[in-house]
Design a protein around this motif. Structure first.
Motif, PDB file in Angstrom:
ATOM      1  N   PRO A 349       0.881  -3.976  -4.694  1.00 40.94           N
ATOM      2  CA  PRO A 349       0.034  -2.781  -4.755  1.00 40.94           C
ATOM      3  C   PRO A 349       0.263  -1.807  -3.611  1.00 40.94           C
ATOM      4  CG  PRO A 349      -1.255  -4.777  -5.132  1.00 40.94           C
ATOM      5  CD  PRO A 349       0.081  -5.210  -4.621  1.00 40.94           C
ATOM      6  N   VAL A 350       0.458  -2.328  -2.404  1.00 38.24           N
ATOM      7  CA  VAL A 350       0.642  -1.425  -1.265  1.00 38.24           C
ATOM      8  C   VAL A 350       2.044  -0.827  -1.252  1.00 38.24           C
ATOM      9  CG1 VAL A 350       1.359  -3.164   0.457  1.00 38.24           C
ATOM     10  CG2 VAL A 350       0.144  -1.103   1.185  1.00 38.24           C
ATOM     11  N   VAL A 351       3.045  -1.538  -1.752  1.00 40.00           N
ATOM     12  CA  VAL A 351       4.379  -0.950  -1.862  1.00 40.00           C
ATOM     13  C   VAL A 351       4.345   0.225  -2.834  1.00 40.00           C
ATOM     14  CG1 VAL A 351       6.747  -1.333  -2.651  1.00 40.00           C
ATOM     15  CG2 VAL A 351       5.646  -3.007  -1.162  1.00 40.00           C
ATOM     16  N   GLY A 352       3.608   0.089  -3.932  1.00 42.21           N
ATOM     17  CA  GLY A 352       3.464   1.216  -4.842  1.00 42.21           C
ATOM     18  C   GLY A 352       2.867   2.432  -4.158  1.00 42.21           C
ATOM     19  N   GLU A 353       1.869   2.193  -3.317  1.00 36.58           N
ATOM     20  CA  GLU A 353       1.241   3.288  -2.570  1.00 36.58           C
ATOM     21  C   GLU A 353       2.231   3.914  -1.585  1.00 36.58           C
ATOM     22  OE1 GLU A 353      -3.178   3.534  -1.101  1.00 36.58           O
ATOM     23  OE2 GLU A 353      -2.029   2.366   0.371  1.00 36.58           O
ATOM     24  N   ILE A 354       2.997   3.080  -0.889  1.00 33.80           N
ATOM     25  CA  ILE A 354       3.994   3.569   0.065  1.00 33.80           C
ATOM     26  C   ILE A 354       5.069   4.389  -0.639  1.00 33.80           C
ATOM     27  CG2 ILE A 354       5.862   2.826   1.601  1.00 33.80           C
ATOM     28  CD1 ILE A 354       4.041   0.389   2.296  1.00 33.80           C
ATOM     29  N   LEU A 355       5.550   3.910  -1.768  1.00 30.62           N
ATOM     30  CA  LEU A 355       6.603   4.622  -2.488  1.00 30.62           C
ATOM     31  C   LEU A 355       6.123   5.989  -2.973  1.00 30.62           C
ATOM     32  CD1 LEU A 355       8.173   1.676  -4.514  1.00 30.62           C
ATOM     33  CD2 LEU A 355       9.110   2.816  -2.485  1.00 30.62           C
ATOM     34  N   ALA A 356       4.880   6.056  -3.398  1.00 33.50           N
ATOM     35  CA  ALA A 356       4.329   7.347  -3.789  1.00 33.50           C
ATOM     36  C   ALA A 356       4.279   8.294  -2.591  1.00 33.50           C
ATOM     37  CB  ALA A 356       2.938   7.170  -4.390  1.00 33.50           C
ATOM     38  N   ASP A 357       3.874   7.776  -1.430  1.00 30.64           N
ATOM     39  CA  ASP A 357       3.865   8.590  -0.208  1.00 30.64           C
ATOM     40  C   ASP A 357       5.258   9.120   0.111  1.00 30.64           C
ATOM     41  OD1 ASP A 357       1.168   8.044   0.205  1.00 30.64           O
ATOM     42  OD2 ASP A 357       1.520   6.529   1.752  1.00 30.64           O
ATOM     43  N   ALA A 359       7.987   9.372  -1.720  1.00 34.08           N
ATOM     44  CA  ALA A 359       8.585  10.252  -2.717  1.00 34.08           C
ATOM     45  C   ALA A 359       8.011  11.662  -2.657  1.00 34.08           C
ATOM     46  CB  ALA A 359       8.395   9.663  -4.112  1.00 34.08           C
ATOM     47  N   MET A 360       6.718  11.778  -2.449  1.00 33.39           N
ATOM     48  CA  MET A 360       6.077  13.081  -2.574  1.00 33.39           C
ATOM     49  C   MET A 360       5.847  13.787  -1.240  1.00 33.39           C
ATOM     50  SD  MET A 360       6.297  12.788  -5.710  1.00 33.39           S
ATOM     51  CE  MET A 360       5.901  14.511  -5.991  1.00 33.39           C
ATOM     52  N   THR A 361       5.852  13.052  -0.131  1.00 35.50           N
ATOM     53  CA  THR A 361       5.623  13.698   1.168  1.00 35.50           C
ATOM     54  C   THR A 361       6.733  13.427   2.176  1.00 35.50           C
ATOM     55  OG1 THR A 361       4.388  11.872   2.220  1.00 35.50           O
ATOM     56  CG2 THR A 361       3.143  13.373   0.782  1.00 35.50           C
ATOM     57  N   GLY A 362       7.612  12.477   1.877  1.00 38.38           N
ATOM     58  CA  GLY A 362       8.695  12.151   2.796  1.00 38.38           C
ATOM     59  C   GLY A 362       8.322  11.169   3.880  1.00 38.38           C
ATOM     60  N   GLY A 363       7.047  10.768   3.945  1.00 42.25           N
ATOM     61  CA  GLY A 363       6.610   9.823   4.962  1.00 42.25           C
ATOM     62  C   GLY A 363       5.397   9.051   4.502  1.00 42.25           C
ATOM     63  N   THR A 364       4.932   8.142   5.348  1.00 41.75           N
ATOM     64  CA  THR A 364       3.749   7.353   5.020  1.00 41.75           C
ATOM     65  C   THR A 364       3.074   6.930   6.319  1.00 41.75           C
ATOM     66  OG1 THR A 364       2.920   5.354   3.894  1.00 41.75           O
ATOM     67  CG2 THR A 364       5.086   5.198   4.943  1.00 41.75           C
ATOM     68  N   HIS A 365       1.757   6.749   6.264  1.00 48.39           N
ATOM     69  CA  HIS A 365       1.044   6.262   7.445  1.00 48.39           C
ATOM     70  C   HIS A 365       1.157   4.751   7.601  1.00 48.39           C
ATOM     71  CE1 HIS A 365      -1.904   5.500   4.253  1.00 48.39           C
ATOM     72  NE2 HIS A 365      -2.419   4.589   5.051  1.00 48.39           N
ATOM     73  N   HIS A 366       1.669   4.084   6.585  1.00 50.43           N
ATOM     74  CA  HIS A 366       1.827   2.627   6.667  1.00 50.43           C
ATOM     75  C   HIS A 366       2.983   2.274   7.615  1.00 50.43           C
ATOM     76  CE1 HIS A 366      -1.093   1.641   3.624  1.00 50.43           C
ATOM     77  NE2 HIS A 366      -0.533   2.467   2.757  1.00 50.43           N
ATOM     78  N   PRO A 367       2.892   1.138   8.317  1.00 51.38           N
ATOM     79  CA  PRO A 367       3.955   0.741   9.249  1.00 51.38           C
ATOM     80  C   PRO A 367       5.141   0.120   8.518  1.00 51.38           C
ATOM     81  CG  PRO A 367       2.190  -0.883   9.285  1.00 51.38           C
ATOM     82  CD  PRO A 367       1.721   0.219   8.373  1.00 51.38           C
ATOM     83  N   ILE A 368       6.199   0.888   8.332  1.00 46.99           N
ATOM     84  CA  ILE A 368       7.350   0.388   7.568  1.00 46.99           C
ATOM     85  C   ILE A 368       8.663   0.493   8.344  1.00 46.99           C
ATOM     86  CG2 ILE A 368       6.252   0.872   5.346  1.00 46.99           C
ATOM     87  CD1 ILE A 368       8.169   3.311   5.116  1.00 46.99           C
TER      88      ILE A 368
END
Length: 379
Positions: A349-357, A359-368
């Motif tokens: 579930p969280v990978v899906g959220e990260i991938l959406a971030d 793809a659409m914004t170029g970044g994510t607040h998750h630690p990756i």
């Protein structure tokens, strides 16, 4: 046929179905492409159960993602109405210095996760089916359990479709390329364009993402369902477990979760054979069954009964066994998720959220940062 979308998702297994859902839920025009049927059994997102846990021996850096994943597991269960996960408690047992035990203790202490350390006698008393070696210890965490992979994929696909995603099955991707304005994806059924592309190829990563140059290896794994000699009822309230012996070999398993005729599932962890999706041996051989039964009965003597059934799946392993989740280093309109190395499904579930971030914004607040593909190029 030529259609245009905001984002195309290639591969609708665990990660891809979650990405399609999160993207569609945000209001984007999404196309999902899958070469097989929904929630198929040809890759890595099948077999009835996957362990979920928080005391993460692989690396404490995963824990923040797990805590968010647990929130999203609950949201998915609520939104879909399906029991996509269940908490049973988790027992991680072996020598005190083993990765399974020491790593779980380290993660629990670093993130102040509730847990209990038990010696061999305490394990036997609390869980009578278990018979660990006298010098073994265990970590027990209440917040562990299992996810249902087929239900999870199906739930994400249903919610994605409900949010407006177009999902095409039985449509194999033949080629993709980045263009000036985004990406073009070609299949046997047509050509599609989009501003962004998310690739979740699973065991097909070496082919679809060859230009990453990170050397993902595909490994055949076998899952076994054994019939306990004392019946399944006595296994219904057991925890999930991961057990490591003195040689460092790990096995894992589940309580009896599939009724009186469903048996008890167990498997080796990281004891597979290299393969490809085209060459994997789907037959499970007598010597493999004998070896599995011999190993698991060292810990759970009642699993000496007959094999009810077995199934194969595939791990997609990176050199360091950490994931790859990132914008493609060479393609600004492409996001990739691969190399989940046999321990990725709990993060779906969280990978899906990260991938959406991404793809659409170029970044994510998750630690990756741990999952950047550049780390693997020199390994």
């Amino acid at each position: 046929m030529s259609d245009t979308y905001d984002v195309i998702v290639i591969g609708l297994g665990g990660m891809g179905s979650a990405a399609a859902y999160h993207l569609a839920a945000q209001g984007h025009k999404v196309l999902g492409l899958e070469k097989f049927t929904p929630a198929h059994n040809k890759g890595s997102s099948h077999g009835g159960s996957r362990i979920i846990r928080q005391s993460y021996f692989e690396d404490p850096a995963y824990v923040p993602l797990l805590l968010r994943a647990y929130e999203l597991w609950e949201q998915l269960a609520r939104d879909s109405g399906d029991e996509v996960y269940r908490l049973t408690g988790g027992l991680y047992v072996g020598p005190a210095e083993s990765l399974t035990v020491a790593g779980s203790i380290r993660a629990s202490r670093e993130w102040s996760l509730p847990h209990e350390i038990m010696d061999s006698a305490e394990i036997r008393k609390a869980f009578p089916n278990f018979a660990p070696e006298p010098h073994f210890i265990g970590l027990y965490e209440q917040q562990a359990g299992f996810a249902r992979p087929e239900l999870t994929v199906g739930a994400h696909l249903e919610l994605a479709a409900r949010a407006g995603a177009t999902l095409r099955f039985g449509e194999q991707v033949e080629d993709w390329k980045e263009t000036g304005g985004g990406v073009t994806v070609t299949t046997a059924g047509g050509t599609y364009t989009a501003g962004q592309l998310v690739i979740c190829p699973g065991a097909w990563a070496p082919k679809l993402l060859a230009d990453l140059g990170i050397g993902i290896e595909i490994e055949r794994q076998v899952m076994y369902w054994l019939d306990p000699v004392v019946g399944t009822a006595k296994f219904e309230r057991d925890p999930i477990y991961i057990a490591e012996n003195d040689e460092g070999a790990q096995i894992y398993g589940f309580p009896a979760i599939d009724g009186s005729d469903g048996g008890v599932k167990t498997a080796f962890f990281r004891k597979g054979v290299l393969c490809t999706p085209e060459t994997i041996d789907r037959e499970v051989h007598p010597d493999e069954i004998t070896e599995m039964r011999s190993r698991v009965t060292e810990l759970l003597p009642a699993l000496a009964g007959r094999l009810l059934h077995a199934a194969t799946c595939m791990y997609s392993n990176t050199a360091d066994q950490h994931f790859v989740i990132a914008r493609h280093p060479a393609h600004t309109a492409v996001t990739v998720a691969c190399g989940f190395s046999g321990h990725g499904f709990k993060f779906v579930p969280v990978v899906g959220e990260i991938l959406a971030d991404l793809a659409m914004t170029g970044g994510t607040h998750h630690p990756i940062d741990l999952f950047a593909p550049q780390r693997l190029v020199s390994l």
